[in-house]
Structures are given as structure tokens and as C-alpha cells.
Design an enzyme around this catalytic site. Structure first.
Site, PDB file in Angstrom:
ATOM      1  N   GLN A 137       0.886  -1.268  -0.005  1.00 37.87           N
ATOM      2  CA  GLN A 137      -0.066   0.019   0.060  1.00 37.87           C
ATOM      3  C   GLN A 137       0.952   1.251  -0.002  1.00 37.87           C
ATOM      4  O   GLN A 137       0.240   2.226  -0.358  1.00 37.87           O
ATOM      5  CB  GLN A 137      -0.943   0.003   1.261  1.00 37.87           C
ATOM      6  CG  GLN A 137      -1.910  -1.188   0.840  1.00 37.87           C
ATOM      7  CD  GLN A 137      -2.941  -1.093   2.313  1.00 37.87           C
ATOM      8  OE1 GLN A 137      -2.639  -1.521   3.386  1.00 37.87           O
ATOM      9  NE2 GLN A 137      -4.242  -0.480   2.087  1.00 37.87           N
ATOM     10  N   CYS A 182     -10.746   0.062   3.568  1.00 40.09           N
ATOM     11  CA  CYS A 182      -9.552  -0.157   2.930  1.00 40.09           C
ATOM     12  C   CYS A 182      -9.031   1.329   2.682  1.00 40.09           C
ATOM     13  O   CYS A 182      -9.397   1.999   1.878  1.00 40.09           O
ATOM     14  CB  CYS A 182      -9.161  -0.976   1.701  1.00 40.09           C
ATOM     15  SG  CYS A 182      -7.557  -1.194   1.332  1.00 40.09           S
ATOM     16  N   LEU A 183      -7.698   1.570   3.054  1.00 39.42           N
ATOM     17  CA  LEU A 183      -7.137   2.924   2.628  1.00 39.42           C
ATOM     18  C   LEU A 183      -6.871   2.942   1.374  1.00 39.42           C
ATOM     19  O   LEU A 183      -6.929   4.094   0.950  1.00 39.42           O
ATOM     20  CB  LEU A 183      -5.839   3.090   3.809  1.00 39.42           C
ATOM     21  CG  LEU A 183      -6.099   3.171   5.149  1.00 39.42           C
ATOM     22  CD1 LEU A 183      -4.748   2.982   5.927  1.00 39.42           C
ATOM     23  CD2 LEU A 183      -6.791   4.559   5.692  1.00 39.42           C
ATOM     24  N   HIS A 213      -7.486  -9.468   5.952  1.00 46.20           N
ATOM     25  CA  HIS A 213      -7.344  -8.257   5.007  1.00 46.20           C
ATOM     26  C   HIS A 213      -6.128  -7.939   4.469  1.00 46.20           C
ATOM     27  O   HIS A 213      -5.796  -7.826   3.341  1.00 46.20           O
ATOM     28  CB  HIS A 213      -8.480  -7.138   5.532  1.00 46.20           C
ATOM     29  CG  HIS A 213      -8.139  -5.910   4.855  1.00 46.20           C
ATOM     30  ND1 HIS A 213      -9.408  -5.237   4.531  1.00 46.20           N
ATOM     31  CD2 HIS A 213      -7.220  -4.949   4.452  1.00 46.20           C
ATOM     32  CE1 HIS A 213      -9.182  -4.285   3.522  1.00 46.20           C
ATOM     33  NE2 HIS A 213      -7.854  -4.136   3.811  1.00 46.20           N
TER      34      HIS A 213
HETATM   35  O1  GNR Z   1      -8.288   0.690   8.456  1.00 45.61           O
HETATM   36  C1  GNR Z   1      -8.759  -0.081   8.146  1.00 45.61           C
HETATM   37  N1  GNR Z   1      -9.899  -0.725   8.589  1.00 45.61           N
HETATM   38  C2  GNR Z   1     -10.294  -1.841   8.527  1.00 45.61           C
HETATM   39  C3  GNR Z   1     -11.680  -2.162   8.829  1.00 45.61           C
HETATM   40  C4  GNR Z   1     -12.291  -3.444   8.503  1.00 45.61           C
HETATM   41  C5  GNR Z   1     -11.237  -4.572   7.949  1.00 45.61           C
HETATM   42  C6  GNR Z   1     -10.125  -4.262   7.627  1.00 45.61           C
HETATM   43  C7  GNR Z   1      -9.570  -2.957   7.770  1.00 45.61           C
HETATM   44  S1  GNR Z   1      -7.992  -2.725   7.248  1.00 45.61           S
HETATM   45  C8  GNR Z   1      -8.057  -1.094   6.977  1.00 45.61           C
HETATM   46  C9  GNR Z   1      -6.870  -0.392   6.536  1.00 45.61           C
HETATM   47  C10 GNR Z   1      -6.304  -1.044   5.459  1.00 45.61           C
HETATM   48  O2  GNR Z   1      -6.735  -0.796   4.044  1.00 45.61           O
HETATM   49  N2  GNR Z   1      -5.272  -2.139   5.481  1.00 45.61           N
HETATM   50  O3  GNR Z   1      -4.979  -2.732   4.232  1.00 45.61           O
HETATM   51 NI    NI Z   2      -6.451  -2.660   2.908  1.00 37.62          NI
END
Ligand code: GNR
Ligand code: NI
Length: 177
Positions: free
Chosen positions: A51, A99-100, A141
Site C-alpha cells: 500500500q 481499506c485505505l 485483509h
Molecule cells: O483501517 C482499516 N480498517 C479496516 C476495517 C475492517 C477490516 C479491515 C480494515 S484494514 C483498513 C486499513 C487497510 O486498508 N489495510 O490494508
Molecule cells: Ni486494505
């Protein structure tokens, strides 16, 4: 430490399969420090190296579930190098994931409720632990990112297309504003 730019979909680098780390050395620790700072600043609860454009099998997680007397989150950073899932439960759990790299979009994803994971830590020490709850969801994830998989890939094509269209629309609106 440094805050690094986070790559967003549809950047093809997010589809890279990350390669195993050969040694947990000071360079890798510097990357993990920067990833953690980037994750806290975002803010997020997990971050995979890809990322921030680095195709290595490294991720950081801090669920920040506990608070001090002033209500500020207590830091509990966790570092995972070369993580491997060695067991997963048949029981699934559903979580509204974000996801960011797919900013501001959320969707329910089903995954195994608990997983046993092997990994190396910040000092290169080996661990094996069964994780559950949000930590299990989050590490799955993050480990998907190491295979070039995003949470939207777990959705039906219809839901995925709707969500990605919504993201494009939001970006257009932001550019126009
Ligand atoms: O910040 C994040 N929150 C989240 C919420 C539920 C399931 C997974 C995540 S990971 C995410 C940050 C991210 O994108 N990690 O790859
Ligand atoms: Ni993510």
C-alpha cells in the site's frame, strides 16, 4: 520516521504479489516504523507494505481498542513479517470492511472467524498464534494485500462495480470542488 503516500485503486501496483523478506534487518525495521506512522496518520488499523509501494510480505496492525483515562487510544503496534495462515476455522464472521486503498468505501465481507498464523516479529523472532475477532479479520485483509487482492474482490461483481463507480463519482466531485 516518515509518512508515506498510500496507493489507491485502480493503481496496478496493488495487484502485485509481494515477495518474502529474507532478513529482518534495520532497513526493514525502518520500513515498518514508517508504515506504522503512515497507518496512524491515515488513520487505519492495518497496513500492508504494497500500500506504500513496497512489494514485501510485511504488514503492521494496531486495533487501538483500549483507551487511557483521558479517552486517548493506547498504542499496541503489531508487526508481521512473512505471515502464513496454517489453519482457519470453518465458522465465518462478517465485518463491514474498509481499506485505505479504496478510500471511504465499506462493504460486508465474510471470512473465517479465527485463523492460526505463523510470522516473524520486529526482531525477527518467530511466532504462531490463533487470532480471532477484529484481529483475525484485519490480518486476513492485510494478507490479501500480499497476494494483490482487495476486499472488493470478495464481493459479487454487481456490488463491486457499484462500489467502484461510487468511488469514481466521489473523486470527480472532490476534483470539481
Ligand atoms: O483501517 C482499516 N480498517 C479496516 C476495517 C475492517 C477490516 C479491515 C480494515 S484494514 C483498513 C486499513 C487497510 O486498508 N489495510 O490494508
Ligand atoms: Ni486494505
Amino acid at each position: 520516521m516518515a509518512i508515506l503516500p498510500i496507493i489507491e485503486t485502480p493503481d496496478p501496483r496493488l495487484r502485485t504479489i509481494s515477495t518474502p523478506v529474507e532478513a529482518v534487518d534495520d532497513d526493514l525495521r525502518r520500513l515498518m516504523d514508517d508504515m506504522l506512522e503512515t497507518m496512524y496518520a491515515a488513520p487505519g488499523i492495518g497496513l500492508a507494505a504494497i500500500q506504500v509501494g513496497v512489494p514485501k510480505r510485511v504488514l503492521v496492525i494496531d486495533l487501538q481498542e483500549e483507551e487511557d483515562e483521558e479517552g486517548k487510544p493506547i498504542k499496541n503496534p503489531r508487526y508481521f513479517v512473512n505471515p502464513e495462515i496454517v489453519w482457519e476455522s470453518e465458522d465465518a464472521s462478517t465485518y463491514n470492511e474498509g481499506c485505505l486503498s479504496v478510500p471511504e468505501m465499506y462493504a460486508e465481507v465474510d471470512r473465517p472467524k479465527s485463523v492460526t498464523v505463523k510470522w516473524l516479529d520486529y526482531d525477527g523472532k518467530s511466532h504462531e498464534e490463533t487470532l480471532d475477532g477484529l484481529l483475525a479479520t484485519c490480518i486476513q485483509h492485510e494478507m490479501d494485500h500480499l497476494e494483490g487482492i482487495l476486499f472488493v474482490d470478495h464481493l459479487s461483481r454487481l456490488k463491486r462495480d457499484m462500489l467502484l463507480k461510487k468511488l469514481e463519482k466521489l473523486r470527480r466531485q472532490k476534483r470539481a470542488a
